[in-house]
Scaffold this motif. Structure first.
Motif, PDB file in Angstrom:
ATOM      1  N   ILE A 188       0.841  -1.204   0.000  1.00 46.52           N
ATOM      2  CA  ILE A 188       0.000   0.000   0.000  1.00 46.52           C
ATOM      3  C   ILE A 188       0.873   1.249   0.000  1.00 46.52           C
ATOM      4  O   ILE A 188       1.990   1.252   0.517  1.00 46.52           O
ATOM      5  N   ARG A 189       0.341   2.285  -0.610  1.00 54.46           N
ATOM      6  CA  ARG A 189       1.031   3.575  -0.561  1.00 54.46           C
ATOM      7  C   ARG A 189       0.553   4.353   0.661  1.00 54.46           C
ATOM      8  O   ARG A 189      -0.657   4.447   0.904  1.00 54.46           O
ATOM      9  N   ILE A 190       1.499   4.883   1.412  1.00 57.00           N
ATOM     10  CA  ILE A 190       1.140   5.663   2.595  1.00 57.00           C
ATOM     11  C   ILE A 190       1.855   7.014   2.555  1.00 57.00           C
ATOM     12  O   ILE A 190       2.951   7.134   1.990  1.00 57.00           O
ATOM     13  N   GLN A 191       1.220   8.012   3.149  1.00 57.53           N
ATOM     14  CA  GLN A 191       1.802   9.362   3.176  1.00 57.53           C
ATOM     15  C   GLN A 191       1.607   9.979   4.552  1.00 57.53           C
ATOM     16  O   GLN A 191       0.583   9.775   5.201  1.00 57.53           O
ATOM     17  N   LEU A 192       2.603  10.752   4.956  1.00 56.95           N
ATOM     18  CA  LEU A 192       2.543  11.459   6.235  1.00 56.95           C
ATOM     19  C   LEU A 192       1.864  12.807   6.025  1.00 56.95           C
ATOM     20  O   LEU A 192       2.288  13.608   5.187  1.00 56.95           O
ATOM     21  N   GLN A 193       0.810  13.038   6.809  1.00 53.31           N
ATOM     22  CA  GLN A 193       0.073  14.302   6.713  1.00 53.31           C
ATOM     23  C   GLN A 193       0.714  15.360   7.610  1.00 53.31           C
ATOM     24  O   GLN A 193       1.503  15.045   8.497  1.00 53.31           O
TER      25      GLN A 193
END
Ligand code: FEO
Ligand code: CA
Ligand code: CA
Length: 681
Positions: A188-193
């Motif tokens: 999965i692609r994850i990003q830090l907000q």
């Protein structure tokens, strides 16, 4: 409850020599000077990124040439609540729990268990385990997370539990398909907000599932072997699915390695078994673990999707039944997370057994790459694979990553470990000319390397490997190059089986962590025992490392170094003496900083045990497993597997209210500091 309940019975009935004498290894301190790891080697090692990141060498966080990190948090107390515990100033977020959709094909997760097989095929799998973060930017705020799903809890997976009848017979095609789909791996692609929370990018093109049914390629000695022929793959080039994905690894060229652990239980042979099936312990009566094979011949069955789990020879040849189906399982599987739609590859050269993890050793340009992998079962063995190809640092940037796997993981030599007295050890080759204890060679017993690989454990019996107390994860110290291995426990080590120098405790309830340094020759090493698990109030013969309330632990399992030299030890414990004090946990220590008065590497003992600190405790019922950290060390991801009544909210540290019963969900937990700083230091 520990997943210990799923661990296999002892199948290793070989008569390899055990040592009656329990040597005085309890506080053995290694006085042997370590060799083979010059500064130049370490500088090379640090130059291109242990994180498996090929986007930039600047994401390596300083590399191995830097001095060891120094822990800067107070050991936390044990806890037994429906929430995780972290040190003061830290936060813990629930990320990508079981059932969260990864694309638009799935409906949202429902808390009544009514999601169907199609939903599950397009959502996070169950029982998260090993995982790895693959950065997509230099800041490490955007990346891919690959996550293993080891097994399932049918009660949580289905609305009213399993449809299985008293005889173990299944009736629901959708239930069984859902179970198969809940196994495997998620990418999965994850990003830090900006608020410090990670989020999954739902429907990112790189999101995908590899399940118990996904078609995979076979490479290495068993590729295209007659031993792999099935009606589905007449040329023996492919297998369907990956199962019981427990520990993990990654490669220097940016791929993920998922390890097939307790796969034998998924198959059954009700007829004549092979020597290899007897050795590994395939079921021969009743039904297999989840009874998937009992739906064979169902009107809705597609392409023998259920029949294949029954490996009983029933036809005239391997083209007429699934006698060879299990032969496509038991491997290290390579996945290229960065390439959408890429096919997973089973790297058979690394052996076939219950692989716990797969960890590469210190890299040196111009030298072979070494991969370590343990066989997690009582009295089983520790293995290493040494590549034929020598390391070219430019390969870390290769765009065809699976071609790098072909280069380094398909040809080489598989060895098994023999731990001798006095801290000396030998790697024994599992090759046709490998020496057996009866004075012959493996060639007297096997007609090909493929046959040796298929029955790796049986070959290891013949060469005289050392029977270990359940080898779990392995980790390599980026500062010293020493290799650490968790031996989780072995309560069946008794007077009859005897002890040996590397496994010196009878009724080894609490486990230990052993370590070694490779010698000048590929076949030599030196070893000692770094720490013994124990309750703090264990007697003198039990608490051999002087543990206290603030670091008592049992059944070490997950194990990883970060590139700063911090060793993270995770537990999968079922021993009352420690479960009465705390749930499963994660401890931290910097082994390269643990030295005796003479400046030699020391083991954990009563004088230095304050350096081994409890960092994290999981919720009730869970196992803490899997470790990966962002390149800047500001987020750590761990898996919480089979929690009892958790998670209550997005805040992993928020306790489930008393009296509230949740459908439990395994999950990744993202641990950060509230101020966004580096973890642990
Ligand atoms: Fe899946 Fe050996 O733990
Ligand atoms: Ca494990
Ligand atoms: Ca375990």
């Amino acid at each position: 409850m520990s997943k210990e309940i799923f661990n296999p019975t002892r199948f290793n009935k070989s008569n390899n020599p055990t040592f009656d004498e329990v040597l005085d290894v309890r506080m053995s301190r290694r006085k042997i000077l370590k060799g083979g790891l010059g500064l130049s080697a370490m500088a090379t090692f640090g130059a291109f990124g242990l994180a498996g990141c090929n986007s930039s060498s600047s994401t390596t966080g300083g590399g191995a040439a830097a001095p060891s990190a120094s822990l800067n948090f107070n050991s936390i107390a044990g806890s037994k609540i429906d929430a995780v515990s972290v040190p003061e100033g830290y936060t813990a977020q629930v990320l990508a729990p079981w059932g969260q959709p990864i694309n638009a094909m799935a409906e949202a997760w429902k808390d009544d268990g009514t999601n169907d097989a199609v939903d599950q095929n397009n959502s996070m799998g169950m029982h998260h385990d090993g995982l790895h973060f693959f950065p997509l930017n230099d800041a490490g705020t955007d990346g891919l997370l690959a996550v293993n799903h080891e097994y399932i809890d049918q009660n949580a997976l289905h609305q009213n539990g399993s449809d299985r009848d008293d005889a173990g017979i299944r009736s629901s095609v959708d239930q069984v398909r859902k179970e198969i789909a809940a196994h495997g791996v998620s990418v999965i692609r994850i990003q830090l907000q900006e608020d410090g929370q990670w989020m999954m990018v739902e429907s990112d093109p790189l999101n995908r599932r590899y399940t118990g049914a996904t078609v995979m390629d076979i490479s290495g000695p068993l590729a295209n072997s007659s031993l792999l022929v099935t009606p589905f793959s007449p040329d023996g080039s492919q297998a369907r699915g990956t199962l019981n994905n427990c520990g993990n690894g990654y490669t220097p060229w940016g791929t993920y390695l998922t390890c097939e652990e307790n796969w034998p239980g998924y198959f059954i042979n009700l007829g004549t078994t092979t020597a290899e099936q007897d050795r590994i312990g395939l079921d021969t009566s009743g039904t297999a673990r989840y009874g998937w094979e009992t739906l064979a011949g169902h009107a809705d069955e597609r392409v023998d999707e259920f029949s294949r789990f029954n490996v009983t020879p029933s036809g005239a040849s391997a083209m007429d039944d699934y006698r060879n189906e299990a032969n496509g399982h038991g491997y290290i599987v390579e996945i290229d997370p960065y390439t959408a739609n890429s096919r997973a590859v089973k790297r058979t050269a690394l052996g076939r057994f219950r692989h716990e993890g797969c960890t590469f050793g210190t890299l040196e340009v111009g030298k072979p790459i070494v991969f370590y992998s343990g066989h997690d079962s009582r009295f089983e063995y520790m293995y290493k694979f040494v590549s034929t190809a020598v390391w070219d640092a430019a390969d870390a940037e290769a765009s065809d990553r699976l071609a790098m796997g072909d280069k380094y993981m398909d040809e080489g030599t598989l060895y098994v470990a023999k731990f001798d007295a006095d801290g000396v050890g030998h790697w024994l080759p599992l090759t046709l000319d490998g020496a057996t204890t009866d004075g012959g060679t493996l060639g007297d017993h096997f007609d090909s390397l493929a046959a040796i690989i298929l029955n790796t454990a049986g070959a290891a019996d013949l060469v005289g490997a050392t029977q270990m107390d359940r080898p779990e994860w392995c980790a390599v110290d980026p500062i010293t190059g020493s290799v650490y291995l968790t031996l989780t426990n072995n309560t069946r080590r008794d007077e009859t089986t005897g002890t040996n120098p590397a496994n010196p405790r009878l009724n080894n309830k609490f486990g230990h962590v052993i370590r070694w340094d490779e010698g000048e020759a590929a076949t030599d090493f030196t070893w000692d025992i770094f720490v013994f698990g124990s309750p703090a109030d264990g007697d003198e013969a039990t608490n051999l490392s002087g543990l206290s309330e603030f670091n008592q632990f049992a059944s070490p399992d997950g194990l990883a170094f970060d590139n700063r030299g911090i060793l993270w030890i995770q537990t999968d414990n079922g021993a009352d003496e420690v479960t009465s004090y705390t749930n499963d946990q994660m401890l931290a220590v910097v082994p390269s900083a643990i030295k005796d008065a003479d400046g030699n590497a020391d083991t954990i003992n009563s004088e230095n045990q304050g350096e081994l600190r409890r960092f994290f405790v999981g919720p009730n019922g869970c196992e803490v497993t899997g470790f990966t950290i962002s390149p800047d060390y500001t987020t750590m991801f761990v898996s919480i597997q089979h929690p009892g009544n958790w998670p209550y909210s997005n805040n992993a540290a928020e306790e489930t209210p008393v009296g509230m019963d949740l459908r439990p969900r395994a999950s990744v937990v993202a641990i950060r500091k509230a101020d966004g700083g580096e973890l642990g230091v």
